[in-house]
Design a protein around this motif. Structure first.
Motif, mmCIF file in Angstrom:
data_model
loop_
_atom_site.group_PDB
_atom_site.id
_atom_site.type_symbol
_atom_site.label_atom_id
_atom_site.label_comp_id
_atom_site.label_asym_id
_atom_site.label_seq_id
_atom_site.Cartn_x
_atom_site.Cartn_y
_atom_site.Cartn_z
ATOM 1 N N GLU A 186 0.821 -1.209 0.000
ATOM 2 C CA GLU A 186 0.000 0.000 0.000
ATOM 3 C C GLU A 186 0.852 1.256 0.000
ATOM 4 N N LYS A 191 0.876 4.563 -4.049
ATOM 5 C CA LYS A 191 1.250 5.925 -3.634
ATOM 6 C C LYS A 191 2.542 6.406 -4.286
ATOM 7 N N TRP A 192 3.453 5.530 -4.576
ATOM 8 C CA TRP A 192 4.718 5.932 -5.196
ATOM 9 C C TRP A 192 4.777 5.565 -6.678
ATOM 10 N N PRO A 195 0.277 6.569 -8.516
ATOM 11 C CA PRO A 195 -0.665 7.416 -7.772
ATOM 12 C C PRO A 195 -1.873 7.843 -8.600
ATOM 13 N N GLU A 199 -5.315 6.937 -5.912
ATOM 14 C CA GLU A 199 -4.908 7.512 -4.628
ATOM 15 C C GLU A 199 -4.732 9.033 -4.730
ATOM 16 N N MET A 203 -6.632 12.019 -2.525
ATOM 17 C CA MET A 203 -5.895 13.042 -1.786
ATOM 18 C C MET A 203 -6.336 14.439 -2.207
ATOM 19 N N GLN A 214 0.687 15.354 -4.432
ATOM 20 C CA GLN A 214 1.568 14.245 -4.819
ATOM 21 C C GLN A 214 2.690 14.046 -3.801
ATOM 22 N N LEU A 217 1.207 12.500 -0.731
ATOM 23 C CA LEU A 217 0.916 11.080 -0.952
ATOM 24 C C LEU A 217 2.173 10.241 -0.799
ATOM 25 N N LYS A 218 3.303 10.768 -1.278
ATOM 26 C CA LYS A 218 4.561 10.035 -1.139
ATOM 27 C C LYS A 218 4.999 9.939 0.327
ATOM 28 N N GLY A 221 2.899 7.309 1.832
ATOM 29 C CA GLY A 221 3.392 5.997 1.412
ATOM 30 C C GLY A 221 4.644 5.602 2.166
#
Length: 305
Positions: A186, A191-192, A195, A199, A203, A214, A217-218, A221
């Motif tokens: 996950e 996420k990486w 995305p 995901e 976000m 972005q 999100l990273k 992750g």
């Protein structure tokens, strides 16, 4: 090539007679000792304190290693301790162990018995067998001995049968591996790596990090990847399961609060979080009184913290 004998020591809060019975009775010994599948004592033929026995170990793929041994016990009247010496060997050509010897020692303390063993063996297959033993088999055999000692301790101190301890251990490690893989997946894949698959839009709908979704999100992750790695290290600690539960609640709750339409999807955050929470609960419940080879002393003279 110089061999290093296997040494294991553990304090067990029990009385001498009970420990002696559980280690010197074949039907009880084979239940807690992971190194053997079965142990059969043969009728006495010579010395009163000497017993011959047959042993068998399953190594998988339908193969079994069988061998013979002889054990001799003695009492130390003055100190109250006991000693059981052992010689063993196998004539099977595919057995790595050719022959070996060692002992079990029982040292009485004020409220416990120090149960320890030291043994060594000679291998087959020349230099190749020696290297295989040194790099893999001997460390694994020593670990199995130490884990077996702690299984015995739990049986005597907590009245947890070996079969229950081993079953709980299997369930616990299965949950640990599955949870860790899920956190790593996950954190890395949606996420990486991908995305844009969904995901990132979730976000953005939350509008918490405008223009930096972005990057956020990273970071999220990375936190999930870190949690998966921490679980592998601290899976016996309660706090790691509370941390996971809090993380799952925050992730699923936040996603569904801002994007309730996710519930219409067959694989949505609620389903995944519920499954992972269930694994967390099982991992937490099975982490108590789990046998651990690290509870044993592995070097003579070493002090346990």
């Amino acid at each position: 090539m110089k061999r290093k004998p296997i040494y294991v020591e553990l304090n067990i809060h029990t009385d001498m007679e009970k420990l002696w019975t559980y280690t010197q009775t074949a039907e009880l010994h084979e239940q807690w000792d992971l190194r053997f599948s079965s142990i059969t004592y043969l009728p006495r033929k010579s010395e009163r304190n000497t017993l011959a026995f047959l042993y068998e170990t399953r190594i998988g793929f339908g193969l079994r290693i069988s061998g013979t041994g002889r054990t001799k016990s003695s009492l130390r009247e003055g100190a109250g301790g006991r000693l059981s010496t052992l010689a063993f060997g196998s004539e099977q050509p595919f057995s790595l162990i050719r022959h070996g010897a060692g002992y079990w020692q029982y040292r009485p303390n004020a409220d416990s018995i120090t149960f320890l063993t030291k043994y060594d063996y000679v291998t087959r297959f020349g230099r190749l067998g020696q290297w295989f033993d040194r790099l893999l088999f001997r460390p694994l055999f020593g670990w199995a001995t130490a884990l077996s000692f702690d299984v015995l301790r739990l049986w005597l101190e907590k009245r947890i049968p070996p079969a229950v301890s081993l079953q709980r251990t299997l369930i616990h490690y299965l949950c640990t591996v599955l949870l860790s893989l899920l956190w790593l997946y996950e954190g890395l894949v949606p996420k990486w790596m991908y995305p844009e698959a969904g995901e990132l839009s979730i976000m953005q709908s939350m509008n918490m990090f405008p223009g930096m979704e972005q990057q956020a999100l990273k970071w999220l992750g990375a936190a999930e990847i870190l949690l998966g790695l921490l679980l592998l290290t601290y899976h016996r600690k309660k706090w790691i399961y509370y941390l996971q539960a809090a993380g799952l609640l925050a992730l699923a709750g936040g996603a569904l609060a801002y994007t309730p339409s996710l519930l219409e999807q067959p694989f949505n955050p609620f389903v995944l979080s519920a499954a992972m929470t269930g694994l967390c609960l099982i991992g937490l419940w099975t982490s108590k009184d789990l046998p651990d080879a690290a509870n044993c002393i592995r070097k003579k003279g070493e002090m346990k913290k």
